[in-house]
Scaffold this motif. Structure first.
Motif, PDB file in Angstrom:
ATOM      1  N   TYR A   1      -3.315 -16.341  41.335  1.00 40.28           N
ATOM      2  CA  TYR A   1      -2.473 -15.215  41.726  1.00 40.28           C
ATOM      3  C   TYR A   1      -1.537 -14.768  40.605  1.00 40.28           C
ATOM      4  O   TYR A   1      -0.828 -13.781  40.742  1.00 40.28           O
TER       5      TYR A   1
ATOM      6  N   ASP B   1      -4.386 -25.235  55.035  1.00 36.01           N
ATOM      7  CA  ASP B   1      -4.128 -23.923  54.413  1.00 36.01           C
ATOM      8  C   ASP B   1      -3.789 -22.903  55.503  1.00 36.01           C
ATOM      9  O   ASP B   1      -4.139 -21.735  55.417  1.00 36.01           O
TER      10      ASP B   1
ATOM     11  N   HIS C   1      -0.687 -28.700  53.409  1.00 38.64           N
ATOM     12  CA  HIS C   1      -0.931 -27.319  52.977  1.00 38.64           C
ATOM     13  C   HIS C   1      -0.870 -26.398  54.191  1.00 38.64           C
ATOM     14  O   HIS C   1      -1.888 -26.013  54.752  1.00 38.64           O
TER      15      HIS C   1
ATOM     16  N   HIS D   1      -3.525 -24.195  43.503  1.00 40.47           N
ATOM     17  CA  HIS D   1      -4.662 -23.309  43.720  1.00 40.47           C
ATOM     18  C   HIS D   1      -5.098 -22.931  42.312  1.00 40.47           C
ATOM     19  O   HIS D   1      -4.318 -22.375  41.545  1.00 40.47           O
TER      20      HIS D   1
ATOM     21  N   GLU E   1       1.343 -25.674  48.516  1.00 39.37           N
ATOM     22  CA  GLU E   1       0.493 -24.919  47.579  1.00 39.37           C
ATOM     23  C   GLU E   1       1.333 -23.896  46.808  1.00 39.37           C
ATOM     24  O   GLU E   1       1.717 -24.147  45.667  1.00 39.37           O
TER      25      GLU E   1
ATOM     26  N   VAL F   1      -5.761 -28.053  45.603  1.00 34.39           N
ATOM     27  CA  VAL F   1      -5.822 -27.649  47.009  1.00 34.39           C
ATOM     28  C   VAL F   1      -7.183 -27.018  47.329  1.00 34.39           C
ATOM     29  O   VAL F   1      -7.897 -26.566  46.426  1.00 34.39           O
ATOM     30  N   HIS F   2      -7.513 -27.011  48.588  1.00 31.56           N
ATOM     31  CA  HIS F   2      -8.756 -26.437  49.155  1.00 31.56           C
ATOM     32  C   HIS F   2      -9.901 -26.361  48.152  1.00 31.56           C
ATOM     33  O   HIS F   2     -10.346 -25.274  47.792  1.00 31.56           O
TER      34      HIS F   2
HETATM   35 ZN    ZN Z   1      -4.892 -21.107  48.052  1.00 27.58          ZN
END
Ligand code: ZN
Length: 494
Positions: A199, A369, A81, A225, A105, A258-259
């Motif tokens: 997003y 990230d 990432h 994400h 990502e 992710v994260h």
């Molecule tokens: Zn992210």
């Protein structure tokens, strides 16, 4: 004449013998650690033609012999990432021990252009997912600006806070068009489908499932994400984890969240328990985290649409501009959020206590990230070794190396067989190797000085070539190669 033939024979014989013993590069007498086999012993490592050819307690000779006595010799770190694919980012990644950095990502907006832009110009190995965000933008007639394609992959421009591609649900025809675009991106070498659901809040649950269906059809994973963060229902992080685990369950696609630290925040351990539960029931769900209490994203992205303070449990002052250190006020936030000029903002939304529990968790692999502006770009890997292995003692050195090399390599094997030769320190594996001093390795990047390189990585070998030599970047060496998915002709299907 006989004498000439004899000496010729001797010459051929001796050349062959020397060739058998000579390596391009030898790492002598380091503490070799391989998380796959558990090898942890002083060994000599012989490297030839980009491969680890010999690991031995016996002496081996080579054109260049590096005394690795007192140093750790481990598989190079694999960052699943990494947004910043520019040279400045690659340099700090290399000094942080990273030999492969992939944008999985959000994904580069155009896979073919991305791969082309990197070819012959990369310090470390690179690759990307096929971007759902970019495919959506293209289908909604708002294609991403060409200047962000390539090294600037993941730039804030990719994540507009509003507009049809961000807010509107796709029609069935549009969903098909998004899938077609993603198929083409996978054919161009995309390693997975990359989604940034938060997003693109206009994407319905059904659209998400349809993207997972495509991933399952191609037998590739989805890196995502998730849709939302925080505790407030509806739209909690728990709901977001349920959505993607559900999509994985009904489609059969592999899922990488992710994260998890920066989406689940104070509920990170609950989210990890959900991942654990899904795995216990046979689903292929994995996750990653980075060792910082702040995240970073575009201040004028959909993440900051109304309700963000309540959802994240933070206030305006917890948002900080990375270049100036300015803490935002309500007025300043409104100005930046409503501006058409995109800008990164640091989001101080987590606590040290939570991060300190997430990093040692056995399911968590390390991924940065990274992008310029946040210290995670330059410091993630050294920070884990300094803080969690050396200072807090909550992760063993072998487990840290596993989280940073072998676990991400195994994840990447879902996309390409080439990954079987990475993340391992064994004969036959790719010579992607980090040599570091476990006593001194430290991150130096801070929120004030985010591009300060880490210290302690003495040598970094990428594809058999030294990229870091005695702690310094070697000039004009670009051994980084593309890692591509099975859609690209000639690549290996897992
Ligand atoms: Zn992210």
């Amino acid at each position: 004449m006989r004498r000439v033939i004899l000496s010729l024979c001797l010459l051929v014989f001796s050349t062959a013998t020397v060739a058998a013993q000579q390596y391009d590069l030898v790492l002598r007498g380091g503490r070799v650690m391989d998380p796959e086999t558990g090898l942890d012993a002083v060994r000599n490592v012989g490297i030839r033609d980009g491969k680890i050819v010999r690991i031995s307690a016996e002496a081996v000779s080579g054109r260049r012999v590096i005394d690795a006595g007192g140093l750790i010799v481990a598989p190079g770190f694999i960052d699943l990432h990494q947004h910043g694919q520019d040279m400045a980012s690659q340099r700090v990644k290399a000094l942080d021990g990273v030999t492969t950095a992939l944008e999985l990502e959000i994904g580069a907006p155009d896979v073919a252009q991305f791969l082309k832009s990197k070819e012959g110009h990369s310090l470390i190995h690179y690759g990307t997912s096929a971007s759902h965000v970019a495919a959506r933008a293209a289908v909604f007639g708002a294609p991403l600006p060409p200047e962000i394609v390539g090294a600037k992959a993941g730039a804030p421009e990719i994540l507009p806070k509003s507009g049809p591609a961000t807010d509107q649900p796709a029609t069935p025809d549009q969903i098909e068009a998004i899938q077609d675009r993603l198929r083409a991106e996978l054919d161009a070498g995309g390693l997975a489908i990359g989604m940034g659901i938060q997003y693109t809040p206009g994407a319905t649950r059904l659209e998400v499932i349809d993207m997972f269906r495509l991933a399952a059809e191609r037998r590739l994973p989805v890196y995502t994400h998730m849709r939302s963060a925080g505790r407030v229902e509806p739209g909690s992080a728990i709901e977001a984890v349920s959505e993607v685990i559900g999509a994985a369950a009904v489609t059969g696609a592999s899922l990488h969240i992710v994260h998890i630290n920066s989406t689940c925040l104070r509920d990170s351990l609950e989210c990890l328990a959900m991942v654990e539960g899904a795995r216990a029931r046979g689903l292929d769900v994995t996750t990653e985290a980075y060792p910082y209490i702040a995240g970073m994203t575009a201040v004028n992205s959909a993440l900051f649409n109304p309700g963000w303070r309540e959802k994240l449990g933070i206030d305006y002052g917890d948002l900080v501009l990375p270049d100036t250190g300015e803490h935002l006020t309500k007025e300043r936030f409104e100005e930046l959020h409503n501006s058409s000029a995109t800008r990164w903002v640091l989001v101080f939304g987590n606590t040290q206590e939570v991060v300190d529990k997430v990093i040692p968790h056995p399911l968590v692999m390390i991924a940065s990230d990274g992008a310029e502006g946040h210290p995670r770009n330059a410091g993630t890997y050294s920070r884990v070794l300094a803080q969690y292995v050396r200072e807090k003692g909550t992760v063993t050195l072998m487990d840290a190396i596993r989280k940073m090399s072998f676990m991400p390599a195994e994840m990447l094997e879902r996309s390409t067989l080439a990954a079987r030769q990475k993340g391992r320190l064994r004969e036959g594996a790719d010579a992607d190797i980090v040599v570091f001093d476990a006593v001194t390795i430290s991150d130096r990047a801070t929120f004030e000085k985010p591009m300060e390189p880490s210290v302690g990585v003495q040598y970094l070998v990428v594809g058999g070539k030294l990229v870091v030599d005695e702690g310094k970047i070697v000039p004009d060496v670009f051994p980084g190669r593309a890692i591509v998915g099975p859609g690209k002709i000639g690549s290996e299907r897992p």
